[in-house]
Write an enzyme that holds these catalytic residues in place. Structure first.
Site, short mmCIF file in Angstrom:
data_model
loop_
_atom_site.label_atom_id
_atom_site.label_comp_id
_atom_site.label_asym_id
_atom_site.label_seq_id
_atom_site.Cartn_x
_atom_site.Cartn_y
_atom_site.Cartn_z
CG ASP A 1 -2.19 -0.85 0.95
OD1 ASP A 1 -2.50 -1.13 -0.23
OD2 ASP A 1 -2.84 -1.24 1.94
NE ARG B 1 0.25 3.27 13.22
CZ ARG B 1 1.11 2.27 13.29
NH1 ARG B 1 2.32 2.45 13.80
NH2 ARG B 1 0.79 1.07 12.85
CG ASP C 1 -2.78 2.62 12.83
OD1 ASP C 1 -2.84 2.90 14.04
OD2 ASP C 1 -2.37 1.54 12.39
CB SER D 1 -3.75 -7.13 8.72
OG SER D 1 -3.30 -5.87 9.13
#
Ligand code: ARG
Length: 400
Positions: A16, A97, A126, A177
């Protein structure tokens, strides 16, 4: 919002974020994409990631070792706050993050970029954490979020990438994931999407299964100064080393696995598996040393603040006035949080079996004892209880 000319992209090396590079240039008219990959102790091959970004078309590819600030400035405050979102999840992914987002902003300022970008999809937490942090730190920067807008399936994303020389993932199809850093591993998707399906052993990477864990228990002593973990088994360690050591000891005994249903910011319930062996062990020990060194009223107020602190951090408000005010409360409460906690690790469990604080223990054995040394003034209890229970007595007189 207008076009961005030069953009700093949060880069992981995955499909991605790699596709984001040509996509930003092609579809958003960005002239220069600067990729930034953060080392958070995930053990990735950062040189390879760096090259990957260049071959995907980035004009610069930067990597930054953020492990020490991650632990010292993000994980340690979470330990002091006993931060567990919804009472369970110790925020291992969430804490990274705001740090990455802050770094993106710093790089954008240094290199005179007018935008920042990330490759998060529209369903997760996120994106919220990145966007809110960037809004708080640099509201003037343009924020580009291609993966939230492109509407491509996984296959289409891979095909788009192939046109620009982005090699599709070689590994045999891993249905999960996974997000990994020094604080832990988050695993979702694939068969785990059925919340009744038991996770198979293959999903775990840093904790032992019940059967692989040692057949003998192990005692571990964790020492705190001002609420920060500073030593394990008497050996003084810097923040990064203490997390590493806690991960190894705790993970070996299979402690720190979670299988939970969690409420995302975007309103979705999701099934999450976590492995956070060291962080959970340190939080457990920290809660215990607080119970010995802090008074009851402070403990109960802090308990409510902790819950709110964890929620704020989960929801993206690391940099916010409320979080800052709660930090002031929590930090102020930690001066007396000194001492050592003894924990027994065994087959997925971590049981507190001892605690001591030479300087700050509020446990006075002359008060607690049932033996001869007893200094508690028993007779005073009667008058105290008369006054304490007076409202109950009056209520009864009048109403019964
Ligand atoms: N649900 C967790 C959080 O919001 C972790 C998400 C991790 N991402 C992943 N790809 N497994 O903090």
């Amino acid at each position: 919002m207008g076009r961005a000319r030069k953009v700093v992209l949060a880069y992981s090396g995955g499909v991605d974020t790699s596709v984001c590079i040509p996509y930003l240039k092609k579809e958003y008219g960005v002239e220069e994409v600067i990729a930034f990959a953060a080392d958070l102790g995930q053990g990735d091959e950062l040189d390879a990631i760096k090259k990957k970004a260049i071959s995907a078309g980035a004009s610069q590819s930067l990597v930054g070792n953020l492990v020490m600030p991650f632990i010292k400035d993000f994980a340690f405050p979470a330990i002091r706050s006993n931060a567990l979102y919804q009472g369970k999840y110790p925020l291992s992914t969430a804490l990274a993050r705001p740090l990455i987002a802050r770094k993106l902003v710093e790089i954008a300022r240094e290199l005179n970029a007018d935008g920042v970008a990330h490759g998060c999809t529209g369903k997760g937490n996120d994106q919220v954490r990145f966007d809110v942090t960037i809004a708080a730190l640099a509201p003037d920067l343009k924020l580009l979020t291609p993966a939230r807008e492109w509407g491509m399936s996984r296959e289409e994303t891979i095909a788009y990438g192939e046109k620009y020389g982005i090699v599709p993932p070689v590994s045999k199809k891993n249905p999960y994931s996974i997000d990994l850093n020094l604080l832990g591993r988050s695993i979702e998707a694939g068969p785990l999407e059925d919340p009744y399906v038991m996770p198979s052993e293959e999903v775990f990477g840093i904790t032992s299964s019940f059967s692989n864990a040692p057949d003998e228990p192990e005692l571990v002593e964790i020492s705190f100064e001002n609420g920060n973990p500073v030593a394990i088994n008497g050996e003084g360690l810097d923040p990064v080393s203490i997390i590493k050591k806690a991960n190894i000891i705790s993970g070996k005994h299979g402690f720190g696995r979670l299988d939970i249903i969690e409420d995302r910011v975007v309103g979705i319930k999701s099934r999450e598996i976590y492995e956070t062996p060291g962080l959970l062990l340190l939080i457990k020990a920290h809660q215990e040393i607080e119970s010995l060194t802090l008074p009851a009223d402070l403990l109960s107020t802090k308990f409510r603040i902790e819950r709110q602190w964890a929620e704020l951090v989960y929801q993206g408000f690391w940099f916010s006035p409320l979080k800052e005010a709660l930090d002031a409360f929590i930090n102020n409460s930690q001066k007396q949080v000194n001492g050592t906690v003894k924990i027994r690790l065994f087959k997925g469990n971590a049981d507190v079996v001892g605690r001591q604080s030479i300087k700050n223990s509020l446990y006075i054995s002359d008060m607690s004892t049932y033996g001869r040394e007893d200094k508690f003034q028993h007779k005073s209890a009667e008058g105290f209880i008369y006054v304490w229970g007076l409202p109950s007595r009056i209520w009864s007189w009048i109403n019964k």
